[in-house]
Every structure is written in structure tokens, then in C-alpha cells.
Design an enzyme around this catalytic site. Structure first.
Site: not given
Length: 253
Positions: A89, A154
């Protein structure tokens, strides 16, 4: 899930915290990997106060350092038992137009969002394969499926995470290690607040964002742990190589 060991990276806040609390509530022994020991300790205490049947044990770990990851994973197996589930995560970004950024920022984003999960796969999955069983859930992003302005690197990392998930699912299937990705949409987290700020202007921006989502609201961290817990359970024993969007209908496929 009761009694099973799960690693959750970046579990000290936001989506990661919600995942940790849910897995502990399901009875897991959760190893919380984070670089912020104070935040990790607070999440562990919150889980205990909530009466979770499982436990939360913090491990301060820099996921960009393979040696550090190997050491923490070995410690988890020694202290908690064989790892059943890995939830990648942890992530980070600093939104900006790509042409205004440079290599130092690119490398930081890549190290945290792509190489970090790769390091965890390397350290954990070989153990799962030896035991002929395990689950991996990679928290990617819908940015990796459709792209996002001001988040090009990203988005590339998250797209890479989705492709890596599918590749690993193929490689590890014979070892009964199932690998899936969950792709969040825009989520109201502390990380978002750090980018857009707080106050009336930030709230106006979030309201504008919500108007483009069919369910007419931004996601909250608690919107994701149910799916992640499901993917770690026996009910998901025939699901692998999937990228599941949880975005209120913002992206549909």
C-alpha cells in the site's frame, strides 16, 4: 483470516491504516511496515482499543531498501509466523506538471511507488511459493489505468504496478500464490490534504472533483479494506491477475 499473518506497507495513516484495522478486526496478525514509528504505534493502539481479535505489530521499514525489507520480512516470520498475505500500500507523490520536475523527484516517486513493491515481492513471494500458498494485493491507482494530469511519473509507476501484478500472477499461479491489484480513485486522505491543503478552497476543489464521480462523493479510506480482506480470504481462491477499480464509477471497464 483468523490467525493468518499479513504485512501491510504504509499502514501508519490513510488507506493503509484502514487496511490494517480491518485485517486485525478479521483476526489477522498484522505486521505494519512504515517509516513513522509514532504513527504505527498509534494505529496499533487504536486496533487494540477497538477490541480487534487480531493484533498489530509495527516494523519500521524503508521499503526502498531491499536489505532492510529482507531483514524485516525475516523478523516477521520469526516473530509472528509464516506470511499469508502481503498488501503493498505504501506510496507517495508530489503533483506538478512533468516539464517542471527533474530526476531527483522522478527517482523518489519511482523508488517508493514501483521499486518498493518489487522489493516486497522479492522478499515475501519466494517464501509463499515454498509453502504453496499466499495472497498479494497491490494498491495501485486508477491513475495507472487512465493517467492523471500533474502526476505523470506516479501514473507510470501505478501502470507498471498493474502490469507487474499480472505478470507475477502468471508466474506464481502454480505455486498457489494469487496476486491482484486494487485501484483506488480520488480519496480524501491526509496525503491529499498535504497536497490540496485545507479550508474553503480545498473543500471547493473536492466538491468539484466529486461532481465528476457518478456516486457524487470522493472515496474515504474505509472504502477499500473490504475488498482487500476479501482477496485475502478463501472466498477469493479463484481470483488472480485482476486490477479492480474502486472509484465510485469514475472509471468503468
Amino acid at each position: 483470516m483468523s490467525g493468518k499473518v499479513a504485512i501491510v506497507t504504509g499502514g501508519g495513516s490513510g488507506i493503509g491504516e484502514a487496511i490494517v484495522l480491518r485485517l486485525a478486526a478479521e483476526g489477522c496478525k498484522v505486521a505494519l511496515f512504515d517509516i513513522n514509528p509514532e504513527a504505527s504505534a498509534a494505529v496499533a493502539e487504536k486496533s487494540k482499543a477497538a477490541g480487534a481479535t487480531g493484533s498489530v505489530v509495527p516494523y519500521m521499514t524503508d521499503i526502498t531498501d531491499l536489505d532492510a525489507v529482507e531483514a524485516s520480512v525475516a523478523k516477521v516470520e520469526d516473530e509472528l509466523g509464516p506470511i499469508w498475505m502481503l498488501v503493498n500500500n505504501a506510496g507517495w507523490d508530489k503533483p506538478a506538471p512533468f516539464l517542471t520536475t527533474g530526476p531527483d523527484l522522478w527517482q523518489k516517486i519511482i523508488s517508493l511507488n514501483l521499486l518498493g513493491p518489487i522489493n516486497l515481492h522479492s522478499a515475501v513471494c519466494k517464501r509463499m511459493v515454498e509453502r504453496k500458498g499466499g495472497r498479494v494485493v497491490n494498491v495501485a491507482s486508477d491513475a495507472g489505468r487512465v493517467g492523471t494530469s500533474n502526476e505523470a511519473v506516479y501514473s507510470a509507476c501505478k501502470g507498471g504496478t498493474i502490469a507487474f501484478t499480472k505478470s507475477m500472477a502468471r508466474e506464481l499461479a502454480r505455486g498457489n500464490v494469487l496476486v491482484n491489484a486494487v485501484c483506488p480513485g480520488p480519496t480524501d486522505t491526509p496525503a491529499m490534504a498535504a497536497v490540496v491543503g485545507t479550508g474553503p478552497e480545498a473543500e471547493k476543489w473536492k466538491e468539484s472533483m466529486a461532481k465528476g464521480i457518478p456516486l457524487r462523493r470522493m472515496a474515504q479510506p474505509d472504502d477499500y479494506p473490504g475488498m482487500i480482506a476479501f482477496l485475502g480470504s478463501d472466498d477469493a481462491s479463484y481470483i488472480t491477475g485482476q486490477a479492480i477499480s474502486i472509484s465510485g464509477g469514475l472509471t468503468m471497464s
